[in-house]
Design a protein around this motif. Structure first.
Motif, PDB file in Angstrom:
ATOM      1  N   SER A  52       0.892  -1.180  -0.125  1.00  0.00           N
ATOM      2  CA  SER A  52       0.005   0.007   0.039  1.00  0.00           C
ATOM      3  C   SER A  52       0.951   1.290   0.009  1.00  0.00           C
ATOM      4  O   SER A  52       1.867   1.119   0.547  1.00  0.00           O
ATOM      5  CB  SER A  52      -0.673  -0.088   1.235  1.00  0.00           C
TER       6      SER A  52
ATOM      7  N   ASP B 163       1.086   5.784  -0.467  1.00  0.00           N
ATOM      8  CA  ASP B 163       0.425   7.164  -0.776  1.00  0.00           C
ATOM      9  C   ASP B 163       0.590   7.510  -2.149  1.00  0.00           C
ATOM     10  O   ASP B 163       1.637   6.637  -3.028  1.00  0.00           O
ATOM     11  CB  ASP B 163       0.910   8.192   0.262  1.00  0.00           C
TER      12      ASP B 163
ATOM     13  N   PHE C  64       1.962   9.775  -3.936  1.00  0.00           N
ATOM     14  CA  PHE C  64       3.211  10.141  -4.282  1.00  0.00           C
ATOM     15  C   PHE C  64       4.371   9.291  -4.056  1.00  0.00           C
ATOM     16  O   PHE C  64       5.311   9.480  -4.582  1.00  0.00           O
ATOM     17  CB  PHE C  64       3.742  11.443  -3.452  1.00  0.00           C
TER      18      PHE C  64
ATOM     19  N   ILE D 191       5.946   7.979  -1.550  1.00  0.00           N
ATOM     20  CA  ILE D 191       6.951   8.546  -0.566  1.00  0.00           C
ATOM     21  C   ILE D 191       6.808   7.490   0.530  1.00  0.00           C
ATOM     22  O   ILE D 191       7.893   6.963   1.046  1.00  0.00           O
ATOM     23  CB  ILE D 191       6.431   9.817   0.040  1.00  0.00           C
TER      24      ILE D 191
ATOM     25  N   ASN E 188       4.494   0.313   2.124  1.00  0.00           N
ATOM     26  CA  ASN E 188       4.178  -0.644   3.211  1.00  0.00           C
ATOM     27  C   ASN E 188       3.811  -1.975   2.156  1.00  0.00           C
ATOM     28  O   ASN E 188       3.119  -2.017   1.824  1.00  0.00           O
ATOM     29  CB  ASN E 188       3.356  -0.184   4.205  1.00  0.00           C
TER      30      ASN E 188
ATOM     31  N   PHE F 243      -9.573  -7.124   0.227  1.00  0.00           N
ATOM     32  CA  PHE F 243     -10.644  -6.024   0.440  1.00  0.00           C
ATOM     33  C   PHE F 243     -11.319  -6.026  -0.844  1.00  0.00           C
ATOM     34  O   PHE F 243     -12.572  -5.764  -0.706  1.00  0.00           O
ATOM     35  CB  PHE F 243      -9.714  -4.694   0.569  1.00  0.00           C
TER      36      PHE F 243
ATOM     37  N   ALA G  51     -25.130   4.319 -11.003  1.00  0.00           N
ATOM     38  CA  ALA G  51     -25.277   3.598  -9.875  1.00  0.00           C
ATOM     39  C   ALA G  51     -24.474   2.453 -10.103  1.00  0.00           C
ATOM     40  O   ALA G  51     -24.447   1.395  -9.915  1.00  0.00           O
ATOM     41  CB  ALA G  51     -26.564   3.162  -9.617  1.00  0.00           C
ATOM     42  N   GLY G  52     -23.130   2.541 -10.871  1.00  0.00           N
ATOM     43  CA  GLY G  52     -22.259   1.473 -11.018  1.00  0.00           C
ATOM     44  C   GLY G  52     -22.740   0.454 -12.334  1.00  0.00           C
ATOM     45  O   GLY G  52     -22.133  -0.464 -12.565  1.00  0.00           O
TER      46      GLY G  52
ATOM     47  N   GLY H 117      -8.734   7.851  -8.361  1.00  0.00           N
ATOM     48  CA  GLY H 117      -8.636   7.954  -6.839  1.00  0.00           C
ATOM     49  C   GLY H 117      -7.389   7.855  -6.318  1.00  0.00           C
ATOM     50  O   GLY H 117      -7.304   7.612  -5.086  1.00  0.00           O
TER      51      GLY H 117
ATOM     52  N   THR I 263      -5.221  14.153   0.682  1.00  0.00           N
ATOM     53  CA  THR I 263      -4.061  13.277  -0.090  1.00  0.00           C
ATOM     54  C   THR I 263      -2.676  14.242  -0.168  1.00  0.00           C
ATOM     55  O   THR I 263      -1.689  13.549   0.183  1.00  0.00           O
ATOM     56  CB  THR I 263      -4.429  12.988  -1.696  1.00  0.00           C
ATOM     57  N   MET I 264      -2.870  15.581  -0.452  1.00  0.00           N
ATOM     58  CA  MET I 264      -1.832  16.281  -0.597  1.00  0.00           C
ATOM     59  C   MET I 264      -1.334  16.566   0.792  1.00  0.00           C
ATOM     60  O   MET I 264      -0.026  16.676   0.850  1.00  0.00           O
ATOM     61  CB  MET I 264      -2.223  17.771  -1.143  1.00  0.00           C
TER      62      MET I 264
ATOM     63  N   ALA J 144       0.943  14.166   1.829  1.00  0.00           N
ATOM     64  CA  ALA J 144       2.244  13.880   1.448  1.00  0.00           C
ATOM     65  C   ALA J 144       3.258  14.772   1.812  1.00  0.00           C
ATOM     66  O   ALA J 144       3.732  15.836   1.093  1.00  0.00           O
ATOM     67  CB  ALA J 144       2.188  14.034  -0.161  1.00  0.00           C
ATOM     68  N   LYS J 145       3.905  14.662   2.975  1.00  0.00           N
ATOM     69  CA  LYS J 145       4.681  15.748   3.618  1.00  0.00           C
ATOM     70  C   LYS J 145       5.934  15.738   2.929  1.00  0.00           C
ATOM     71  O   LYS J 145       6.470  16.981   2.979  1.00  0.00           O
ATOM     72  CB  LYS J 145       4.921  15.209   4.847  1.00  0.00           C
TER      73      LYS J 145
ATOM     74  N   TYR K 234      -9.447   9.440   0.847  1.00  0.00           N
ATOM     75  CA  TYR K 234     -10.121   8.549  -0.203  1.00  0.00           C
ATOM     76  C   TYR K 234     -11.332   9.402  -0.685  1.00  0.00           C
ATOM     77  O   TYR K 234     -12.213   8.781  -0.969  1.00  0.00           O
ATOM     78  CB  TYR K 234     -10.340   7.244   0.072  1.00  0.00           C
TER      79      TYR K 234
ATOM     80  N   VAL L 149     -12.397  11.217  -3.061  1.00  0.00           N
ATOM     81  CA  VAL L 149     -12.803  11.072  -4.426  1.00  0.00           C
ATOM     82  C   VAL L 149     -13.702   9.568  -4.498  1.00  0.00           C
ATOM     83  O   VAL L 149     -14.555   9.671  -5.082  1.00  0.00           O
ATOM     84  CB  VAL L 149     -11.551  10.934  -5.426  1.00  0.00           C
ATOM     85  N   GLN L 150     -13.232   8.637  -4.001  1.00  0.00           N
ATOM     86  CA  GLN L 150     -13.842   7.426  -3.892  1.00  0.00           C
ATOM     87  C   GLN L 150     -15.090   7.416  -3.270  1.00  0.00           C
ATOM     88  O   GLN L 150     -16.293   7.026  -3.462  1.00  0.00           O
ATOM     89  CB  GLN L 150     -13.222   6.187  -3.369  1.00  0.00           C
TER      90      GLN L 150
ATOM     91  N   ASP M 170     -17.716   8.993  -4.915  1.00  0.00           N
ATOM     92  CA  ASP M 170     -18.167   8.248  -5.916  1.00  0.00           C
ATOM     93  C   ASP M 170     -19.144   7.181  -5.559  1.00  0.00           C
ATOM     94  O   ASP M 170     -20.173   6.877  -5.931  1.00  0.00           O
ATOM     95  CB  ASP M 170     -16.848   7.226  -6.585  1.00  0.00           C
TER      96      ASP M 170
ATOM     97  N   GLU N 197     -23.069   7.051  -6.445  1.00  0.00           N
ATOM     98  CA  GLU N 197     -23.407   5.655  -6.827  1.00  0.00           C
ATOM     99  C   GLU N 197     -24.931   5.359  -6.253  1.00  0.00           C
ATOM    100  O   GLU N 197     -25.906   4.954  -7.038  1.00  0.00           O
ATOM    101  CB  GLU N 197     -22.715   4.621  -6.612  1.00  0.00           C
TER     102      GLU N 197
ATOM    103  N   ARG O   4     -20.161   1.586   2.925  1.00  0.00           N
ATOM    104  CA  ARG O   4     -19.217   1.471   1.885  1.00  0.00           C
ATOM    105  C   ARG O   4     -17.996   2.523   2.281  1.00  0.00           C
ATOM    106  O   ARG O   4     -16.841   2.482   2.058  1.00  0.00           O
ATOM    107  CB  ARG O   4     -19.815   1.776   0.424  1.00  0.00           C
TER     108      ARG O   4
ATOM    109  N   ALA P  69     -15.807   1.993   5.023  1.00  0.00           N
ATOM    110  CA  ALA P  69     -14.617   0.870   4.756  1.00  0.00           C
ATOM    111  C   ALA P  69     -13.717   1.694   4.014  1.00  0.00           C
ATOM    112  O   ALA P  69     -12.512   1.411   4.305  1.00  0.00           O
ATOM    113  CB  ALA P  69     -15.262  -0.040   3.875  1.00  0.00           C
ATOM    114  N   LEU P  70     -13.665   2.619   3.184  1.00  0.00           N
ATOM    115  CA  LEU P  70     -12.616   3.465   2.632  1.00  0.00           C
ATOM    116  C   LEU P  70     -11.951   4.343   3.690  1.00  0.00           C
ATOM    117  O   LEU P  70     -10.752   4.332   3.586  1.00  0.00           O
ATOM    118  CB  LEU P  70     -13.479   4.309   1.386  1.00  0.00           C
TER     119      LEU P  70
ATOM    120  N   LYS Q 278      -9.369   2.153   5.629  1.00  0.00           N
ATOM    121  CA  LYS Q 278      -8.478   1.832   4.898  1.00  0.00           C
ATOM    122  C   LYS Q 278      -7.279   2.896   4.520  1.00  0.00           C
ATOM    123  O   LYS Q 278      -6.262   2.809   4.837  1.00  0.00           O
ATOM    124  CB  LYS Q 278      -8.769   1.499   3.179  1.00  0.00           C
TER     125      LYS Q 278
ATOM    126  N   GLN R 146      -5.748   3.195   7.914  1.00  0.00           N
ATOM    127  CA  GLN R 146      -4.642   2.159   8.152  1.00  0.00           C
ATOM    128  C   GLN R 146      -3.400   2.756   7.262  1.00  0.00           C
ATOM    129  O   GLN R 146      -2.255   2.280   7.829  1.00  0.00           O
ATOM    130  CB  GLN R 146      -5.211   0.910   7.574  1.00  0.00           C
ATOM    131  N   GLU R 147      -3.475   3.150   6.207  1.00  0.00           N
ATOM    132  CA  GLU R 147      -2.404   3.564   5.417  1.00  0.00           C
ATOM    133  C   GLU R 147      -1.674   4.566   5.779  1.00  0.00           C
ATOM    134  O   GLU R 147      -0.757   4.868   5.247  1.00  0.00           O
ATOM    135  CB  GLU R 147      -2.847   3.681   3.915  1.00  0.00           C
TER     136      GLU R 147
END
Lengths: 293, 442
Positions: free
Chosen positions: A42, A44, A46, A48, A51, A60, A242-243, A259, B96-97, B100-101, B397, B399-400, B403, B407, B429, B432-433, B436, B439-440
């Motif tokens: 996983s 980020d 950029f 940087i 992991n 997932f 809706a996908g 994303g 996100t930005m 990104a340190k 996340y 953006v997701q 989405d 949806e 949903r 869940a993102l 994630k 965690q990251e």
């Protein structure tokens, strides 16, 4: 006994195939290898912090019912695109094959759409079918059809299938035409003398003799729908509503490039890679045997 | 990707080659942006204004397509060490930005390092709050900030026998107007752009309700969505109900629904204040009049209307460029902060005035008398002092997450799911993102 041509130079053959191998390496093996590596990390956006996460990205996905639904949608979509691109192409090829005057003009016009890039084809269709400003949308509305593909998943699906298939018809047409011209005229004439009508001749002689072409095109069209049509989806529906049109390859693009979730996106491409491997093996082992060459 | 990199390299090489004849050429500053059409033209004229004001630096604006394209393009370029000095990033890319340190050069640091005068207090706090770290340091430079407002077609209102000078204030009033418009033969009552931003994010805040726990994510990564509360369910239920007879008509994601207003299919629209320039141009061409009002609200919700939140984009500075470039970037930001530059940008685009001085300047110039409603975005955003959870949102996340929300909204509007089920699914949903991301980025 006839003389065999041999190449004594040991180096030349390698030299001759090296450009192709280089292209395959740079554009296929290296990116595919990178995808496999990325899929167990996983990171980020950029790059940087990276992991190792093992198979988390895959787990997932496989626990996400929407990912599984995307599978079903992709299968339906690819089959529909292949069928709707093959049948009109075959009909057009048969008709064009029979034309005596101005054949070149017809052929040229029929081949033209192939030169259009998928994204551009998508935009063309958007202009015609946009619920607010599209000309065809206005006809549909005048005819009493409630046209809004931005909300109606079935309409959206139909639209992307048409847009993707329309472009591919030209390609199929070209191959079918070549296939038709390779069928010996004597066979058809013999059948005609025996009293077989045009339909009969088509189904018992032409179609079976075309089966290698058809088989080849079926594979190519499926692969096209699977991988090359994300431009159409991106321009027309963005995977919605809706996908309903979120095919696997579009999801790879969306999660990775929009994303910025490179881990999940790579895991998805690895899954796609495996699907292609399986599909290819199955098709060549079981389907190809039944095809007459 | 490979070919793009190659192109970038080739283009850079060409630029360097072109810049080589050395008569003390100005230092070039690459500014990647996502402003097309009239907005893009205005942006270019701002860069030209800066270039003319001095001779040491030259800002080169480069149009990179949509917001996501500009952002991902800059990130890919950063990975290939070909990054621009400045990139315009939309508000949902903020988390996100920020994470990104090693890649970003925070604006407060840049201005301090380069000794440029910079007073964050000169900026409207609702804007700066969205882009500051937990200590209140501004990380990116607010450029174009917008907030959704209500547009309506006065000409169609007249046709339907409605008062064209009175914009509906509440959702029941909107529904009533929509029904009259439909009866008068208008194809649809109301539509909205940016479905999640308008109908979930701004809806919640406008009614003094949070979008997610931990103050919408400002206070930590452990945040959870709260988008299936009675308020949101009621709102989406109402829209889904109105969808049936086109009192409301869904028009797609991003700003696609705008075309339904432009074609005069829909008489009412909720759209970014930044869409004002395009609507004004379109109305003049198509020959209709339009008015602007605040977003409608549900009158039975206590505390409504509260304040709206912003969208739009900020300018992020990327690391890894020569020192001389950053001096130029800092000077450019100082130029951008000037009240007259800000006021000009605000007046010609409809984006919010983001310094208090530029709002005052615009007010004094009589602009709001000439274009009634142009001050609505500013007034709406500062309608009441913001609560801790109405300042904005900071979700990973995003953006997701958007989405997913969109949806599910589509599933609700098309009648495939009930509003409640759709929102609950979106929440599950989306969470869940968020887990994630947590965690990251631990």
């Amino acid at each position: 006994m006839h003389k065999r041509v041999t190449f004594d130079n040991k180096l030349l053959p390698y030299l001759l195939v090296s450009p192709q191998i280089l292209v395959t390496l740079v554009f296929f093996f290296i990116p595919a290898g990178e995808a496999v590596v990325y899929s167990v990390f996983s990171q980020d956006a950029f790059g940087i912090e990276i992991n190792f996460v093992g198979l988390d990205n895959f787990l997932f996905l496989l626990n996400d019912p929407h990912y599984l639904r995307s599978f079903g949608i992709t299968v339906f979509y690819s089959v529909a695109v292949a069928v709707s691109a093959l049948i009109p192409a075959l009909i057009l090829a048969v008709l064009a094959d029979g034309v005596a005057k101005g054949a070149t003009v017809y052929k040229t016009l029929l081949i033209w759409p192939y030169a259009v890039a998928p994204a551009v084809a998508g935009v063309l269709w958007v202009f015609m079918f946009n619920p607010a400003v599209g000309i065809v949308a206005q006809w549909l509305r005048a005819a009493g059809i409630d046209w809004n593909y931005k909300l109606d998943g079935d309409q959206a699906m139909a639209l992307v299938i048409f847009a993707a298939a329309w472009k591919q018809i030209s390609y199929n047409f070209l191959f079918f035409l070549a296939g038709l011209q390779a069928i010996p005229k004597s066979l058809i004439e013999a059948a005609a003398i025996d009293g077989a009508g045009p339909m009969r001749r088509f189904f018992t002689i032409i179609l079976p003799l075309l089966s290698p072409t058809t088989f080849f095109l079926a594979v190519v069209n499926m692969v096209y729908a699977f991988f090359d049509t994300f431009g159409v989806i991106h321009a027309v529906t963005l995977g919605g509503p809706a996908g309903a049109t979120n095919i696997l390859v579009y999801k790879v693009f969306n999660d990775g490039f929009i994303g910025l979730d490179l881990g999940s996106s790579s895991a998805q491409s690895v899954i796609l890679l495996l699907i292609v491997v399986v599909l290819t093996v199955v098709q060549f082992r079981y389907v190809e045997r039944k095809v007459q060459y | 990707m490979f070919t793009r990199r190659l192109l970038v390299t080739a283009a850079t090489a060409a630029l360097i080659g072109a810049a080589a004849p050395a008569y003390a050429a100005p230092v070039e500053i690459q500014w990647w942006h996502a402003m097309g059409g009239p907005l893009g033209e205005k942006l270019v004229s701002i860069a030209e204004g800066f270039n003319k004001s001095q001779s040491d630096y030259k800002v080169v604006p480069v149009f990179k397509g949509s917001y996501p394209e500009a952002m991902t393009g800059a990130i890919a370029a950063f990975r290939a060490k070909q990054q621009p000095d400045i990139v315009q990033v939309f508000e949902v890319g903020t988390a996100t930005m920020m994470a990104a340190k090693g890649a970003i050069y925070p604006v407060y640091e840049l201005m301090k390092d380069e000794g440029e005068k910079f007073d964050p207090k000169a900026y409207v706090s609702a804007v700066t709050g969205y882009y500051s770290d937990s200590k209140g340091n501004l990380l990116s430079f607010p450029f174009n900030s917008s907030t959704p407002v209500f547009y309506y077609n006065k000409t169609l209102f007249k046709k339907a026998g409605l008062d064209p000078e009175k914009a509906p204030k509440t959702w029941p009033e909107v529904a009533e107007a929509g029904k009259k418009l439909r009866a008068a033969g208008v194809a649809c009552g109301i539509t909205t752009t940016w479905p999640s931003w308008v109908n979930i994010e701004n809806l919640s805040v406008w009614h003094a309700k949070p979008i997610a726990t931990l103050n919408n994510g400002f206070d930590g990564l452990g945040t959870k969505l709260e988008i299936a509360t009675p308020l949101q369910v009621k709102h989406i239920e109402a829209l889904a109900e109105w969808q049936k007879d086109k009192v409301f008509d869904y028009g797609g994601r991003t700003n696609q629904a705008g075309s339904k207003f432009a074609s005069q299919d829909c008489a009412m629209l909720i759209e970014s204040s930044g869409g004002q320039a395009a609507i004004r141009a379109n109305a003049a061409k198509a020959g209709y009049e339009f008015g602007i009002g605040m977003m409608p609200y549900w009158p039975d919700v206590q505390g409504a209307p509260q304040n709206s939140i912003i969208g739009g984009a900020t300018l992020w500075v990327l690391k890894g460029k020569p020192k001389a470039n950053y001096k130029g970037v800092a000077k450019f930001f100082t130029y951008l902060s000037k009240p007259e530059v800000q006021a000009d940008w605000h007046q010609s685009t409809g984006y919010l005035p983001i310094t208090n001085a530029s709002y005052q300047l615009t007010l004094e110039s009589g602009f709001y008398q000439k274009f009634p409603g142009a001050d609505i975005p500013f007034l709406q955003m500062s309608n009441k002092a913001p609560l801790p959870y109405t300042k904005g949102l900071r979700l990973g996340y995003m953006v997701q997450v958007r989405d997913v929300i969109e949806e599910e909204l589509e599933a609700a509007f098309s009648g495939k799911k009930t509003a409640k089920a759709a929102l609950e699914d979106a929440q599950t949903r989306g969470n869940a993102l968020l887990r994630k991301f947590e965690q990251e980025n631990k």
